[in-house]
Motif scaffolding. Structure first.
Motif, PDB file in Angstrom:
ATOM      1  N   ASP A 158     -68.972 -26.550 -93.261  1.00 39.33           N
ATOM      2  CA  ASP A 158     -69.505 -25.056 -93.139  1.00 39.33           C
ATOM      3  C   ASP A 158     -68.486 -24.438 -94.326  1.00 39.33           C
ATOM      4  OD1 ASP A 158     -69.991 -22.336 -92.756  1.00 39.33           O
ATOM      5  OD2 ASP A 158     -70.304 -22.784 -90.430  1.00 39.33           O
ATOM      6  N   SER A 159     -69.181 -23.777 -95.127  1.00 35.88           N
ATOM      7  CA  SER A 159     -68.102 -22.852 -96.226  1.00 35.88           C
ATOM      8  C   SER A 159     -67.623 -21.524 -95.676  1.00 35.88           C
ATOM      9  CB  SER A 159     -69.549 -22.509 -97.254  1.00 35.88           C
ATOM     10  OG  SER A 159     -70.362 -21.559 -97.040  1.00 35.88           O
ATOM     11  N   SER A 160     -67.900 -21.354 -94.369  1.00 39.32           N
ATOM     12  CA  SER A 160     -67.121 -20.069 -93.971  1.00 39.32           C
ATOM     13  C   SER A 160     -65.799 -20.718 -93.548  1.00 39.32           C
ATOM     14  CB  SER A 160     -67.828 -19.565 -92.678  1.00 39.32           C
ATOM     15  OG  SER A 160     -67.822 -20.465 -91.603  1.00 39.32           O
ATOM     16  N   GLU A 161     -65.035 -19.792 -93.679  1.00 40.00           N
ATOM     17  CA  GLU A 161     -63.684 -19.806 -93.012  1.00 40.00           C
ATOM     18  C   GLU A 161     -63.372 -20.100 -91.638  1.00 40.00           C
ATOM     19  OE1 GLU A 161     -60.846 -16.433 -94.223  1.00 40.00           O
ATOM     20  OE2 GLU A 161     -61.227 -16.751 -96.446  1.00 40.00           O
ATOM     21  N   ASN A 162     -64.234 -19.727 -90.847  1.00 44.90           N
ATOM     22  CA  ASN A 162     -64.348 -19.985 -89.349  1.00 44.90           C
ATOM     23  C   ASN A 162     -65.488 -20.684 -88.907  1.00 44.90           C
ATOM     24  OD1 ASN A 162     -61.759 -18.466 -88.874  1.00 44.90           O
ATOM     25  ND2 ASN A 162     -62.833 -16.617 -89.591  1.00 44.90           N
ATOM     26  N   PRO A 163     -65.826 -21.942 -88.892  1.00 42.45           N
ATOM     27  CA  PRO A 163     -66.853 -22.568 -88.291  1.00 42.45           C
ATOM     28  C   PRO A 163     -66.988 -22.628 -86.989  1.00 42.45           C
ATOM     29  CG  PRO A 163     -64.986 -24.320 -88.920  1.00 42.45           C
ATOM     30  CD  PRO A 163     -64.486 -22.686 -89.299  1.00 42.45           C
ATOM     31  N   GLU A 164     -67.917 -22.812 -86.484  1.00 40.21           N
ATOM     32  CA  GLU A 164     -68.058 -23.005 -84.823  1.00 40.21           C
ATOM     33  C   GLU A 164     -66.704 -23.956 -84.529  1.00 40.21           C
ATOM     34  OE1 GLU A 164     -71.963 -24.567 -84.042  1.00 40.21           O
ATOM     35  OE2 GLU A 164     -70.999 -26.720 -83.551  1.00 40.21           O
ATOM     36  N   PRO A 165     -66.143 -23.477 -83.461  1.00 39.33           N
ATOM     37  CA  PRO A 165     -65.246 -24.278 -82.722  1.00 39.33           C
ATOM     38  C   PRO A 165     -65.747 -25.718 -82.355  1.00 39.33           C
ATOM     39  CG  PRO A 165     -65.540 -22.391 -81.510  1.00 39.33           C
ATOM     40  CD  PRO A 165     -66.792 -22.347 -82.385  1.00 39.33           C
ATOM     41  N   TRP A 166     -64.808 -26.678 -82.505  1.00 39.22           N
ATOM     42  CA  TRP A 166     -65.057 -28.192 -82.350  1.00 39.22           C
ATOM     43  C   TRP A 166     -65.335 -28.315 -80.973  1.00 39.22           C
ATOM     44  CZ3 TRP A 166     -61.959 -31.583 -79.540  1.00 39.22           C
ATOM     45  CH2 TRP A 166     -62.270 -32.962 -79.466  1.00 39.22           C
ATOM     46  N   GLU A 167     -64.754 -27.315 -80.032  1.00 39.94           N
ATOM     47  CA  GLU A 167     -65.015 -27.565 -78.705  1.00 39.94           C
ATOM     48  C   GLU A 167     -66.207 -27.456 -78.249  1.00 39.94           C
ATOM     49  OE1 GLU A 167     -60.607 -27.422 -79.664  1.00 39.94           O
ATOM     50  OE2 GLU A 167     -62.368 -26.092 -80.212  1.00 39.94           O
ATOM     51  N   LYS A 168     -66.972 -26.388 -78.959  1.00 40.03           N
ATOM     52  CA  LYS A 168     -68.383 -26.262 -78.631  1.00 40.03           C
ATOM     53  C   LYS A 168     -69.072 -27.306 -78.121  1.00 40.03           C
ATOM     54  CE  LYS A 168     -72.373 -23.737 -79.985  1.00 40.03           C
ATOM     55  NZ  LYS A 168     -73.096 -23.108 -81.166  1.00 40.03           N
ATOM     56  N   ASP A 169     -69.116 -28.397 -78.912  1.00 40.79           N
ATOM     57  CA  ASP A 169     -69.950 -29.570 -78.831  1.00 40.79           C
ATOM     58  C   ASP A 169     -68.967 -30.955 -78.140  1.00 40.79           C
ATOM     59  OD1 ASP A 169     -72.436 -28.771 -79.590  1.00 40.79           O
ATOM     60  OD2 ASP A 169     -71.944 -29.017 -81.553  1.00 40.79           O
ATOM     61  N   PHE A 170     -67.594 -30.838 -78.482  1.00 36.21           N
ATOM     62  CA  PHE A 170     -66.937 -31.924 -78.285  1.00 36.21           C
ATOM     63  C   PHE A 170     -65.748 -31.838 -77.536  1.00 36.21           C
ATOM     64  CE2 PHE A 170     -68.972 -32.593 -82.220  1.00 36.21           C
ATOM     65  CZ  PHE A 170     -69.925 -33.554 -81.840  1.00 36.21           C
ATOM     66  N   ASP A 171     -65.487 -30.729 -76.665  1.00 38.15           N
ATOM     67  CA  ASP A 171     -64.569 -30.588 -75.701  1.00 38.15           C
ATOM     68  C   ASP A 171     -64.321 -31.681 -74.846  1.00 38.15           C
ATOM     69  OD1 ASP A 171     -62.495 -29.246 -74.642  1.00 38.15           O
ATOM     70  OD2 ASP A 171     -63.528 -27.933 -73.411  1.00 38.15           O
ATOM     71  N   GLY A 172     -63.058 -32.362 -74.867  1.00 40.07           N
ATOM     72  CA  GLY A 172     -62.904 -33.486 -73.929  1.00 40.07           C
ATOM     73  C   GLY A 172     -63.235 -34.714 -74.354  1.00 40.07           C
ATOM     74  N   ILE A 173     -63.916 -34.784 -75.407  1.00 37.98           N
ATOM     75  CA  ILE A 173     -64.528 -36.143 -75.844  1.00 37.98           C
ATOM     76  C   ILE A 173     -63.174 -37.171 -76.083  1.00 37.98           C
ATOM     77  CG2 ILE A 173     -64.486 -35.630 -78.435  1.00 37.98           C
ATOM     78  CD1 ILE A 173     -66.974 -37.102 -78.640  1.00 37.98           C
ATOM     79  N   ASP A 174     -62.130 -36.495 -76.622  1.00 37.47           N
ATOM     80  CA  ASP A 174     -60.999 -37.450 -76.912  1.00 37.47           C
ATOM     81  C   ASP A 174     -60.158 -37.606 -75.750  1.00 37.47           C
ATOM     82  OD1 ASP A 174     -60.437 -34.668 -76.956  1.00 37.47           O
ATOM     83  OD2 ASP A 174     -59.027 -35.037 -78.605  1.00 37.47           O
ATOM     84  N   LYS A 175     -60.276 -37.124 -74.535  1.00 39.87           N
ATOM     85  CA  LYS A 175     -59.543 -37.212 -73.365  1.00 39.87           C
ATOM     86  C   LYS A 175     -60.232 -37.917 -72.181  1.00 39.87           C
ATOM     87  CE  LYS A 175     -57.097 -33.042 -74.566  1.00 39.87           C
ATOM     88  NZ  LYS A 175     -56.484 -31.795 -74.407  1.00 39.87           N
ATOM     89  N   GLN A 176     -61.237 -38.973 -72.499  1.00 41.46           N
ATOM     90  CA  GLN A 176     -61.979 -39.466 -71.504  1.00 41.46           C
ATOM     91  C   GLN A 176     -60.996 -40.554 -70.853  1.00 41.46           C
ATOM     92  OE1 GLN A 176     -65.985 -40.666 -72.717  1.00 41.46           O
ATOM     93  NE2 GLN A 176     -65.346 -40.104 -74.705  1.00 41.46           N
ATOM     94  N   GLU A 177     -61.340 -40.708 -69.452  1.00 44.17           N
ATOM     95  CA  GLU A 177     -60.473 -41.600 -68.715  1.00 44.17           C
ATOM     96  C   GLU A 177     -60.473 -43.258 -69.430  1.00 44.17           C
ATOM     97  OE1 GLU A 177     -57.988 -42.938 -65.630  1.00 44.17           O
ATOM     98  OE2 GLU A 177     -58.860 -40.787 -66.129  1.00 44.17           O
ATOM     99  N   ARG A 178     -61.512 -43.573 -69.874  1.00 40.57           N
ATOM    100  CA  ARG A 178     -61.666 -44.876 -70.615  1.00 40.57           C
ATOM    101  C   ARG A 178     -60.718 -45.165 -71.679  1.00 40.57           C
ATOM    102  NH1 ARG A 178     -67.593 -45.442 -73.270  1.00 40.57           N
ATOM    103  NH2 ARG A 178     -67.569 -43.489 -74.279  1.00 40.57           N
ATOM    104  N   PHE A 179     -60.149 -43.933 -72.237  1.00 47.78           N
ATOM    105  CA  PHE A 179     -59.606 -44.028 -73.384  1.00 47.78           C
ATOM    106  C   PHE A 179     -58.108 -44.215 -73.003  1.00 47.78           C
ATOM    107  CE2 PHE A 179     -62.685 -41.405 -76.244  1.00 47.78           C
ATOM    108  CZ  PHE A 179     -63.272 -42.629 -76.610  1.00 47.78           C
ATOM    109  N   LYS A 180     -57.518 -43.939 -71.935  1.00 47.25           N
ATOM    110  CA  LYS A 180     -56.253 -43.922 -71.440  1.00 47.25           C
ATOM    111  C   LYS A 180     -55.703 -45.307 -71.594  1.00 47.25           C
ATOM    112  CE  LYS A 180     -56.638 -39.798 -68.602  1.00 47.25           C
ATOM    113  NZ  LYS A 180     -56.372 -39.334 -67.231  1.00 47.25           N
ATOM    114  N   GLN A 181     -56.301 -46.407 -71.650  1.00 47.94           N
ATOM    115  CA  GLN A 181     -55.736 -47.615 -71.620  1.00 47.94           C
ATOM    116  C   GLN A 181     -55.510 -48.084 -73.035  1.00 47.94           C
ATOM    117  OE1 GLN A 181     -58.773 -50.913 -70.924  1.00 47.94           O
ATOM    118  NE2 GLN A 181     -60.204 -49.450 -70.846  1.00 47.94           N
TER     119      GLN A 181
END
Length: 278
Positions: A158-181
């Motif tokens: 996005d060329s704008s300085e403020n794109p849509e927040p990453w969390e809008k579509d991917f909030d928690g994707i990197d903190k899934q239980e299966r990644f903890k190992q």
């Protein structure tokens, strides 16, 4: 449809009734593809690679997504920057010679404009002498870069300085239980491979995210997981694959672990497997 702001918010309901596929024109229409380039690839966050591939100052990687060529680079502070591979003078490609490398500076071979590892303009022959020429306003066009808690790198064009927040579509994707190992800092790139196909990107996503073809196309899958319990869940802008393992499969360390990713980045994520450091 969620990427166009239509649907995607309703909870999943088990239903045996048939589901209609997208219209065939959505897979072949040039007009639809151009709409996707503007509404999806130019506006949405995309999972691209892992920080383990950019560890030294000057390390760079070049990518082409839907005709948009851009570069990711590690600067001398250890930050990862991204910018379009277009010189600000005459739009000549600044980074050439392969898909990855290491550089002290990026220099355009057309008129000699050069840029730092952060994309800022360092030198513009003769333009430096022009009254009113502002180097700070003539750096490479930046792209938005985010590194999640597991070290995976996402970009937004996005060329704008403020794109849509990453969390809008991917909030928690990197903190899934299966990644903890996993401690992803213990892993490095094992290998990379590419496949070229004359098909629309949605065909790949459709095929990858269903297992109707598994019994005939992948007859060895049952040795890793139970196909009958294989399921796919959509959550915001990403998809989760899951299946139940037998006790013997758990004991032997077998199983299917599909990288969770945004739909449009699915192929790129899967083609760069990581391996644990020895």
């Amino acid at each position: 449809m969620n990427y166009f702001g239509l649907g995607g918010g309703a909870p999943r309901v088990e239903d045996k009734s048939p589901v209609r596929a997208l219209p065939s024109s959505w897979y072949s229409s040039q007009e639809m593809y151009e709409l996707e380039r503007r509404a999806i690839f130019s506006k949405k966050w995309m999972l691209i690679t892992h920080k383990s591939r950019l560890t030294q100052p000057g390390d760079w990687l070049k990518f082409d997504i839907a005709g948009f060529e851009f570069v990711l680079c590690c600067d001398r502070k250890g930050d990862i920057n991204g910018f379009h591979n277009i010189c600000r003078h005459r739009a000549f490609p600044v980074v050439q010679g392969g898909q990855q490398g290491n550089a002290k500076i990026f220099a355009c071979k057309y008129h000699g404009w050069s840029y730092g590892l952060d994309g800022k303009l360092a030198k513009a022959p003769r333009y430096d002498e022009l009254e009113g020429f502002d180097k700070s306003r003539n750096g490479l066009f930046p792209i938005h870069v985010k590194t999640d808690v597991n070290g995976f790198i996402w970009v937004n064009l996005d060329s704008s300085e403020n794109p849509e927040p990453w969390e809008k579509d991917f909030d928690g994707i990197d903190k899934q239980e299966r990644f903890k190992q996993y401690n992803f800092d213990d892993y490095v790139l094992d290998h990379e491979y590419q496949m070229e196909g004359a098909y629309n990107w949605k065909i790949l996503a459709d095929n990858f995210n269903e297992c109707y073809h598994c019994p005939t196309t992948h007859p060895d899958v049952p040795t890793l997981a139970d196909i009958e319990t294989h399921d796919v869940d959509g959550n915001g802008g990403y998809i989760i694959h899951k299946s139940t393992l037998t006790e013997a499969q758990k004991r032997d360390g077998l199983g299917i672990r599909v990288p969770t990713s945004s739909l449009m980045s699915l192929y790129r994520c899967c083609k760069c497997p990581l391996r644990k450091r020895r």
